[in-house]
Write a protein that holds these residues in place. Sequence first.
Motif, PDB file in Angstrom:
ATOM      1  N   CYS A 159       0.821  -1.221   0.000  1.00 44.38           N
ATOM      2  CA  CYS A 159       0.000   0.000   0.000  1.00 44.38           C
ATOM      3  C   CYS A 159       0.852   1.267   0.000  1.00 44.38           C
ATOM      4  O   CYS A 159       0.366   2.327  -0.414  1.00 44.38           O
ATOM      5  N   ASN A 160       2.079   1.184   0.471  1.00 48.61           N
ATOM      6  CA  ASN A 160       2.931   2.370   0.484  1.00 48.61           C
ATOM      7  C   ASN A 160       3.119   2.963  -0.897  1.00 48.61           C
ATOM      8  O   ASN A 160       3.476   4.139  -1.032  1.00 48.61           O
ATOM      9  N   TRP A 161       2.865   2.169  -1.931  1.00 45.75           N
ATOM     10  CA  TRP A 161       3.065   2.616  -3.310  1.00 45.75           C
ATOM     11  C   TRP A 161       1.740   2.908  -4.013  1.00 45.75           C
ATOM     12  O   TRP A 161       1.722   3.100  -5.236  1.00 45.75           O
ATOM     13  N   HIS A 162       0.644   2.938  -3.258  1.00 46.80           N
ATOM     14  CA  HIS A 162      -0.671   3.102  -3.874  1.00 46.80           C
ATOM     15  C   HIS A 162      -1.509   4.143  -3.137  1.00 46.80           C
ATOM     16  O   HIS A 162      -1.249   4.465  -1.987  1.00 46.80           O
ATOM     17  N   ASP A 163      -2.528   4.644  -3.851  1.00 45.23           N
ATOM     18  CA  ASP A 163      -3.399   5.687  -3.305  1.00 45.23           C
ATOM     19  C   ASP A 163      -4.662   5.131  -2.669  1.00 45.23           C
ATOM     20  O   ASP A 163      -5.323   5.820  -1.884  1.00 45.23           O
ATOM     21  N   LEU A 164      -5.036   3.905  -3.020  1.00 45.61           N
ATOM     22  CA  LEU A 164      -6.296   3.320  -2.544  1.00 45.61           C
ATOM     23  C   LEU A 164      -6.159   1.812  -2.544  1.00 45.61           C
ATOM     24  O   LEU A 164      -5.616   1.227  -3.486  1.00 45.61           O
ATOM     25  N   LEU A 165      -6.653   1.175  -1.478  1.00 47.56           N
ATOM     26  CA  LEU A 165      -6.717  -0.283  -1.406  1.00 47.56           C
ATOM     27  C   LEU A 165      -8.174  -0.722  -1.486  1.00 47.56           C
ATOM     28  O   LEU A 165      -9.028  -0.203  -0.766  1.00 47.56           O
ATOM     29  N   VAL A 166      -8.456  -1.688  -2.339  1.00 47.92           N
ATOM     30  CA  VAL A 166      -9.804  -2.254  -2.474  1.00 47.92           C
ATOM     31  C   VAL A 166      -9.760  -3.698  -1.988  1.00 47.92           C
ATOM     32  O   VAL A 166      -8.915  -4.483  -2.435  1.00 47.92           O
ATOM     33  N   VAL A 167     -10.643  -4.048  -1.057  1.00 47.83           N
ATOM     34  CA  VAL A 167     -10.765  -5.427  -0.584  1.00 47.83           C
ATOM     35  C   VAL A 167     -12.224  -5.836  -0.666  1.00 47.83           C
ATOM     36  O   VAL A 167     -13.127  -5.010  -0.548  1.00 47.83           O
ATOM     37  N   GLU A 168     -12.428  -7.115  -0.879  1.00 45.87           N
ATOM     38  CA  GLU A 168     -13.795  -7.647  -0.969  1.00 45.87           C
ATOM     39  C   GLU A 168     -14.196  -8.267   0.351  1.00 45.87           C
ATOM     40  O   GLU A 168     -13.427  -9.026   0.959  1.00 45.87           O
ATOM     41  N   ARG A 169     -15.410  -7.945   0.796  1.00 45.23           N
ATOM     42  CA  ARG A 169     -15.949  -8.558   2.008  1.00 45.23           C
ATOM     43  C   ARG A 169     -16.852  -9.716   1.608  1.00 45.23           C
ATOM     44  O   ARG A 169     -17.864  -9.530   0.953  1.00 45.23           O
ATOM     45  N   ASP A 170     -16.437 -10.916   1.996  1.00 38.43           N
ATOM     46  CA  ASP A 170     -17.187 -12.114   1.653  1.00 38.43           C
ATOM     47  C   ASP A 170     -17.236 -12.988   2.892  1.00 38.43           C
ATOM     48  O   ASP A 170     -16.200 -13.366   3.437  1.00 38.43           O
ATOM     49  N   ASP A 171     -18.445 -13.343   3.328  1.00 36.51           N
ATOM     50  CA  ASP A 171     -18.589 -14.102   4.566  1.00 36.51           C
ATOM     51  C   ASP A 171     -17.912 -15.466   4.509  1.00 36.51           C
ATOM     52  O   ASP A 171     -17.629 -16.066   5.543  1.00 36.51           O
ATOM     53  N   GLU A 172     -17.659 -15.983   3.316  1.00 30.72           N
ATOM     54  CA  GLU A 172     -17.053 -17.298   3.197  1.00 30.72           C
ATOM     55  C   GLU A 172     -15.541 -17.216   2.996  1.00 30.72           C
ATOM     56  O   GLU A 172     -14.885 -18.228   2.802  1.00 30.72           O
ATOM     57  N   MET A 173     -14.988 -15.999   3.011  1.00 31.85           N
ATOM     58  CA  MET A 173     -13.573 -15.837   2.728  1.00 31.85           C
ATOM     59  C   MET A 173     -12.885 -15.100   3.866  1.00 31.85           C
ATOM     60  O   MET A 173     -13.430 -14.910   4.943  1.00 31.85           O
ATOM     61  N   LEU A 174     -11.692 -14.624   3.594  1.00 25.95           N
ATOM     62  CA  LEU A 174     -10.826 -14.103   4.649  1.00 25.95           C
ATOM     63  C   LEU A 174     -11.429 -12.933   5.408  1.00 25.95           C
ATOM     64  O   LEU A 174     -11.311 -12.827   6.617  1.00 25.95           O
ATOM     65  N   TRP A 175     -12.073 -12.009   4.692  1.00 23.28           N
ATOM     66  CA  TRP A 175     -12.567 -10.811   5.357  1.00 23.28           C
ATOM     67  C   TRP A 175     -13.995 -11.018   5.849  1.00 23.28           C
ATOM     68  O   TRP A 175     -14.844 -10.161   5.728  1.00 23.28           O
ATOM     69  N   GLY A 176     -14.270 -12.186   6.409  1.00 21.39           N
ATOM     70  CA  GLY A 176     -15.631 -12.504   6.802  1.00 21.39           C
ATOM     71  C   GLY A 176     -16.087 -11.838   8.082  1.00 21.39           C
ATOM     72  O   GLY A 176     -17.273 -11.845   8.373  1.00 21.39           O
TER      73      GLY A 176
END
Length: 275
Positions: free
Chosen positions: A104-121
């Motif tokens: 992220c230090n090299w980027h302006d925006l981070l996009v992550v997906e929220r999925d109850d069956e995956m990591l960001w549940g």
Amino acid sequence: MRDILVHLSRFTTWTGGAEYAARIAAALDASLTGAYVYPSPLYMMPPYGSPALLSVMIENAQAMEHGALQARQAFADWARERGVQRTAWQVAEGYLPDTLGQICNWHDLLVVERDDEMLWGTPQTLATLLLQVGTPCLVVPSVVAPGTGPDCVALAWNGAPEAVRAIHAAIPLLRLARRVVLLCGDRRDVYTGAGYKPPFSIAEHLERHGIGIERQNLDTADERAGHALLDAVAACGADLLVMGAYGRSRFSEWAFGGATRHVLAHAQVPVLMRH
């Protein structure tokens, strides 16, 4: 926002979070980097695992890395079909929040997906990420409405520094929107050791950036703030929510305030947050 980073939990197909990231990158004529991060075998090794087991895990990690590296061109072709002209592909090994924080230090925006069956549940896992990366973070549901970019953006406003930072980070996206609705809750008292007059005006700040707003008041008890915020987002037809990630403790990796936890768990529209 010239460099957008999207976390990809797989390298063979790309779903809602990647689709939304590509949509935003195309609308902003920005570069899109796809990042696939896999855990180190050393992190996954049981405390009393045998050398043979470790060898198998290392071989599996190497195979995973090889397969991910081969996906570079497929990702570039997929993004180009969606109007993204410049792409990059990043494969990394490590603990996900730390590794994404470095990228992220090299980027302006981070996009992550929220999925109850995956990591960001869970809100806790998302909160860990939000607290460890300094980049604004767009949390996207696994299913998002089709479109070319945000049409109506809701801004959660309570005067807190986190809200100011989140709204300021979202300005490039606000310029794409047809409507911007300021949802005004109770102002948060923040001791800064300094006073200034007149008070800061978010409306004047946005007007200087060529952004006009509609204003709506939210009058609700603290314990219902998250529900009221999402109800207001739905009522005004917003397809993007911008809010600060409000924490009860800056020393905790997950103890965000109730409104933030509720939004992370239940929002049906993408949410741009910044702590």
